[in-house]
Design a protein around this motif. Structure first.
Motif, PDB file in Angstrom:
ATOM      1  N   THR A  44      -5.309  -3.584  -7.391  1.00 46.01           N
ATOM      2  CA  THR A  44      -4.725  -4.485  -6.399  1.00 46.01           C
ATOM      3  C   THR A  44      -3.266  -4.135  -6.122  1.00 46.01           C
ATOM      4  O   THR A  44      -2.672  -3.270  -6.754  1.00 46.01           O
ATOM      5  N   THR A  45      -2.709  -4.887  -5.195  1.00 41.97           N
ATOM      6  CA  THR A  45      -1.295  -4.716  -4.864  1.00 41.97           C
ATOM      7  C   THR A  45      -0.390  -5.105  -6.031  1.00 41.97           C
ATOM      8  O   THR A  45       0.767  -4.692  -6.075  1.00 41.97           O
ATOM      9  N   ASP A  46      -0.893  -5.885  -6.963  1.00 34.32           N
ATOM     10  CA  ASP A  46      -0.114  -6.177  -8.170  1.00 34.32           C
ATOM     11  C   ASP A  46       0.169  -4.887  -8.934  1.00 34.32           C
ATOM     12  O   ASP A  46       1.262  -4.687  -9.468  1.00 34.32           O
ATOM     13  N   ASP A  47      -0.816  -3.993  -8.978  1.00 37.36           N
ATOM     14  CA  ASP A  47      -0.618  -2.685  -9.624  1.00 37.36           C
ATOM     15  C   ASP A  47       0.399  -1.848  -8.859  1.00 37.36           C
ATOM     16  O   ASP A  47       1.200  -1.125  -9.456  1.00 37.36           O
ATOM     17  N   VAL A  48       0.360  -1.948  -7.528  1.00 43.25           N
ATOM     18  CA  VAL A  48       1.312  -1.199  -6.703  1.00 43.25           C
ATOM     19  C   VAL A  48       2.739  -1.647  -6.993  1.00 43.25           C
ATOM     20  O   VAL A  48       3.637  -0.828  -7.239  1.00 43.25           O
ATOM     21  N   TYR A  68      -0.612   0.420   3.905  1.00 44.78           N
ATOM     22  CA  TYR A  68      -1.813   0.973   3.292  1.00 44.78           C
ATOM     23  C   TYR A  68      -2.727  -0.161   2.857  1.00 44.78           C
ATOM     24  O   TYR A  68      -2.260  -1.250   2.493  1.00 44.78           O
ATOM     25  N   THR A  69      -4.020   0.111   2.879  1.00 46.00           N
ATOM     26  CA  THR A  69      -5.003  -0.811   2.333  1.00 46.00           C
ATOM     27  C   THR A  69      -5.805  -0.089   1.268  1.00 46.00           C
ATOM     28  O   THR A  69      -6.380   0.978   1.532  1.00 46.00           O
ATOM     29  N   LEU A  70      -5.810  -0.640   0.073  1.00 41.73           N
ATOM     30  CA  LEU A  70      -6.564  -0.042  -1.025  1.00 41.73           C
ATOM     31  C   LEU A  70      -8.058  -0.153  -0.754  1.00 41.73           C
ATOM     32  O   LEU A  70      -8.518  -1.115  -0.117  1.00 41.73           O
ATOM     33  N   THR A  92      12.445   0.764  -0.846  1.00 38.95           N
ATOM     34  CA  THR A  92      13.371  -0.348  -1.100  1.00 38.95           C
ATOM     35  C   THR A  92      12.645  -1.668  -1.318  1.00 38.95           C
ATOM     36  O   THR A  92      13.174  -2.566  -1.956  1.00 38.95           O
ATOM     37  N   ARG A  93      11.435  -1.747  -0.784  1.00 36.44           N
ATOM     38  CA  ARG A  93      10.691  -3.015  -0.907  1.00 36.44           C
ATOM     39  C   ARG A  93       9.204  -2.746  -0.743  1.00 36.44           C
ATOM     40  O   ARG A  93       8.807  -1.896   0.067  1.00 36.44           O
ATOM     41  N   VAL A  94       8.396  -3.437  -1.532  1.00 35.77           N
ATOM     42  CA  VAL A  94       6.950  -3.426  -1.345  1.00 35.77           C
ATOM     43  C   VAL A  94       6.555  -4.793  -0.826  1.00 35.77           C
ATOM     44  O   VAL A  94       6.683  -5.805  -1.525  1.00 35.77           O
ATOM     45  N   GLU A  95       6.117  -4.834   0.410  1.00 36.73           N
ATOM     46  CA  GLU A  95       5.719  -6.090   1.046  1.00 36.73           C
ATOM     47  C   GLU A  95       4.218  -6.283   0.846  1.00 36.73           C
ATOM     48  O   GLU A  95       3.403  -5.533   1.393  1.00 36.73           O
ATOM     49  N   VAL A  96       3.860  -7.278   0.045  1.00 32.37           N
ATOM     50  CA  VAL A  96       2.455  -7.544  -0.251  1.00 32.37           C
ATOM     51  C   VAL A  96       1.873  -8.422   0.840  1.00 32.37           C
ATOM     52  O   VAL A  96       2.370  -9.516   1.111  1.00 32.37           O
ATOM     53  N   ARG A  97       0.819  -7.941   1.456  1.00 33.58           N
ATOM     54  CA  ARG A  97       0.173  -8.705   2.525  1.00 33.58           C
ATOM     55  C   ARG A  97      -1.034  -9.472   2.002  1.00 33.58           C
ATOM     56  O   ARG A  97      -1.307 -10.584   2.445  1.00 33.58           O
ATOM     57  N   ASP A  98      -1.777  -8.870   1.115  1.00 34.46           N
ATOM     58  CA  ASP A  98      -2.853  -9.561   0.407  1.00 34.46           C
ATOM     59  C   ASP A  98      -3.170  -8.726  -0.835  1.00 34.46           C
ATOM     60  O   ASP A  98      -2.407  -7.823  -1.193  1.00 34.46           O
ATOM     61  N   ALA A  99      -4.287  -8.985  -1.472  1.00 34.79           N
ATOM     62  CA  ALA A  99      -4.606  -8.309  -2.734  1.00 34.79           C
ATOM     63  C   ALA A  99      -4.819  -6.814  -2.569  1.00 34.79           C
ATOM     64  O   ALA A  99      -4.704  -6.059  -3.542  1.00 34.79           O
ATOM     65  N   ARG A 100      -5.106  -6.378  -1.331  1.00 34.99           N
ATOM     66  CA  ARG A 100      -5.387  -4.958  -1.125  1.00 34.99           C
ATOM     67  C   ARG A 100      -4.432  -4.270  -0.159  1.00 34.99           C
ATOM     68  O   ARG A 100      -4.340  -3.047  -0.159  1.00 34.99           O
ATOM     69  N   THR A 101      -3.727  -5.010   0.645  1.00 40.89           N
ATOM     70  CA  THR A 101      -2.895  -4.426   1.699  1.00 40.89           C
ATOM     71  C   THR A 101      -1.420  -4.627   1.395  1.00 40.89           C
ATOM     72  O   THR A 101      -1.002  -5.721   1.004  1.00 40.89           O
TER      73      THR A 101
END
Length: 549
Positions: free
Chosen positions: A112-116, A97-99, A140-149
């Protein structure tokens, strides 16, 4: 009588002059027990927050899954979702997903993905008190790709793999210190309740600017909202628990509209339309709202299946619907409504049969006793307590009719009402009701009942009262059906499993089905843009499109 007069006094106090045309006053029948998006599942909270807080995905008025906080729904077909092989030959899913680029908390902080990641950690914590914790445990895991994805790695490939409606984002920059210092106390320390007007808590078109407990919530535009500009400079949501007072407030100008999600019962709305249809638009929207009696299966009386079956057969639900609702509330045979494509229309119906009800009670050891009330061989009367929401005239009438009908088969019913914030904030959540609770579940299309029927979802002190299986129902067969229906992607095979779920529910009766309700929206003629959805994602998710004509 005293309660009625007190409610009318409150109504007069709230009424006041009609609001200006850039303001909107809305009446609902409950006040939220909390404003935290993830804790508890009270509809009043969902409704209020829908103006101010957006989930990543939701079902729209056409019952289609759509992005609210994301840019594009991930699917296997568009490549944003892919099947992942897991140990033991199982399959998972990785969905990306992209915010939205313009997503901002109302204090200007980007979403941002920090909130996710933070919200996921809160949801996974066993003591956080999150109501719908299952989704968080599956991720099981949240893979952060950048600040929005970000990519969610989920341990099951389910038919609704891209619906993350329960992943309600919490602002990490505000809530993280409150959570990390004492996770087990988080539900009592959240800023949503202790600092409710903090703009950084909200990312919708409006933000909450005032909260008067038990009375009303005020919302004003979020200056950092990037979508369609909202039309109202001020929205006031007033909680008026007595539905007669709610109607009086509308006619006096104290409120402009009554929310269908939490407003007048159908029979009151239909009578209102006959008297005031020239002034207001009345919309009766058939919905997935399931009015029922949750039974506390820990009760020695209700743990007996024959007693549960007798109680259902002793209710003339068709007559109740005809006399109270003009026949416009469909009698429920299980938890799945006829509007849903997985409804099993071929299952037998539990018709009114007081003779058979009496036979079942005899077989269960409850014989006719003094005053017509049955008793067992220890002399204990067949006496049950029903708790429901105070001020809801429809529920009070239904409860009184049930009381009279059950008395004819030898069952005594004691009625108790509680303010909704007490009933949903404590009584049902902590399973404190001794026998039965009358309320409604508001569900999504093809909503898998894991949180309400799976044995792992029974609230208790160890899980900090998370989960919504308030009945305490524990059936290995139901657990297996729920586990299988979630991972069945073939629609025909899935519908067959759904039929088995409905058949088992109708046989075991962890709850007594009553009706599927119609939501009654009462709107001023000049208000445009309100689209009833008929499911648990309420109309204010699109409140930026509401405006005076």
């Amino acid at each position: 009588m005293r309660r009625y007069l007190t409610a009318l006094a409150l109504s007069a106090a709230l009424a006041g002059p009609a609001l200006a045309k850039d303001e909107l006053a809305i009446g609902i029948t409950q006040f939220p027990a909390t404003l935290n998006p993830s804790i508890e599942s009270m509809l009043a909270k969902t409704y209020v927050l829908a103006f101010a807080h957006r989930p990543i995905t939701a079902y729209d008025a056409a019952w289609q899954l759509t992005c609210l906080l994301c840019e594009r729904l991930p699917t296997i077909e568009n490549g944003l979702a892919r099947v992942e092989p897991l140990e033991g030959g199982k399959k998972g899913i990785a969905a990306t997903y992209t915010l939205r680029a313009d997503a901002r908390w109302a204090d200007g902080t980007p979403v941002t993905t920090d909130d996710v990641v933070f919200s996921w950690k809160v949801g996974r914590h066993p003591q956080s008190g999150v109501a719908a914790a299952e989704l968080f445990r599956r991720i099981t895991r949240v893979e952060v790709r950048d600040a929005r994805t970000f990519t969610l790695h989920v341990d099951k490939l389910t038919f609704d793999y891209n619906a993350v409606n329960d992943l309600r984002l919490l602002p990490a920059h505000i809530e993280r210190p409150r959570f990390e210092s004492a996770p087990a106390e988080y539900r009592n320390r959240t800023a949503y309740d202790q600092d409710s007007t903090n703009p950084g808590l909200y990312n919708g078109p409006y933000r909450i600017t005032a909260v008067v407990q038990g009375s009303h919530v005020v919302l004003e535009p979020n200056a950092h909202w990037g979508g369609v500009r909202p039309a109202f400079k001020r929205i006031v949501i007033k909680a008026i628990e007595n539905t007669a007072s709610l109607e009086a407030n509308l006619l006096s100008g104290g409120i402009d509209m009554i929310a269908g999600e939490l407003g007048l019962p159908l029979e009151q709305a239909l009578a209102f339309e006959k008297r005031h249809g020239t002034r207001f638009t009345v919309i009766a929207k058939p919905s997935l709202t399931y009015e029922h009696l949750d039974l506390n299966l820990s009760s020695p009386i209700l743990s007996e299946p024959k007693v549960r079956r007798a109680l259902l057969l002793g209710l003339d639900r068709e007559t109740i619907s005809r006399q109270l609702f003009e026949g416009r509330q469909t009698v429920a045979e299980s938890l799945v409504p006829p509007l849903d494509w997985v409804f099993a229309a071929d299952l037998p119906k539990a018709a009114f049969d007081p003779v058979r009800a009496g036979q079942l009670l005899d077989e269960a050891g409850w014989k006719p006793g003094p005053g017509g009330i049955r008793a067992n061989d220890r002399g204990e009367r067949l006496s049950l307590e029903l708790v429901t929401t105070a001020g809801n005239r429809s529920r009070e009438l239904v409860a009184q009719v049930m009381q009279a009908q059950w008395k004819k088969i030898g069952v005594e019913l004691r009625l108790k009402t509680e303010p909704p914030r007490v009933m949903f904030g404590d009584t049902v959540t902590r399973r404190k009701f001794p026998h039965m609770a009358l309320f409604a579940w508001y569900s999504a299309p093809e909503n898998v009942p894991r949180s309400t029927l799976h044995s792992s979802m029974v609230p208790n002190a160890a899980n900090n009262w998370s989960g919504q299986n308030y009945t305490g129902y524990a059936s290995p067969a139901m657990d297996r059906l729920i586990d299988s229906v979630e991972v069945e992607l073939d629609k025909d095979r899935r519908k067959a499993i759904w039929r088995d779920i409905q058949a088992l529910y109708a046989a075991d009766l962890p709850a007594l089905p009553l009706f599927f309700k119609s939501d009654s929206f009462i709107l001023p003629k000049a208000l445009k843009g309100v689209q009833p959805t008929g499911h648990q994602d309420p109309s204010p998710y699109w409140a930026e499109h509401w405006r005076w004509e």
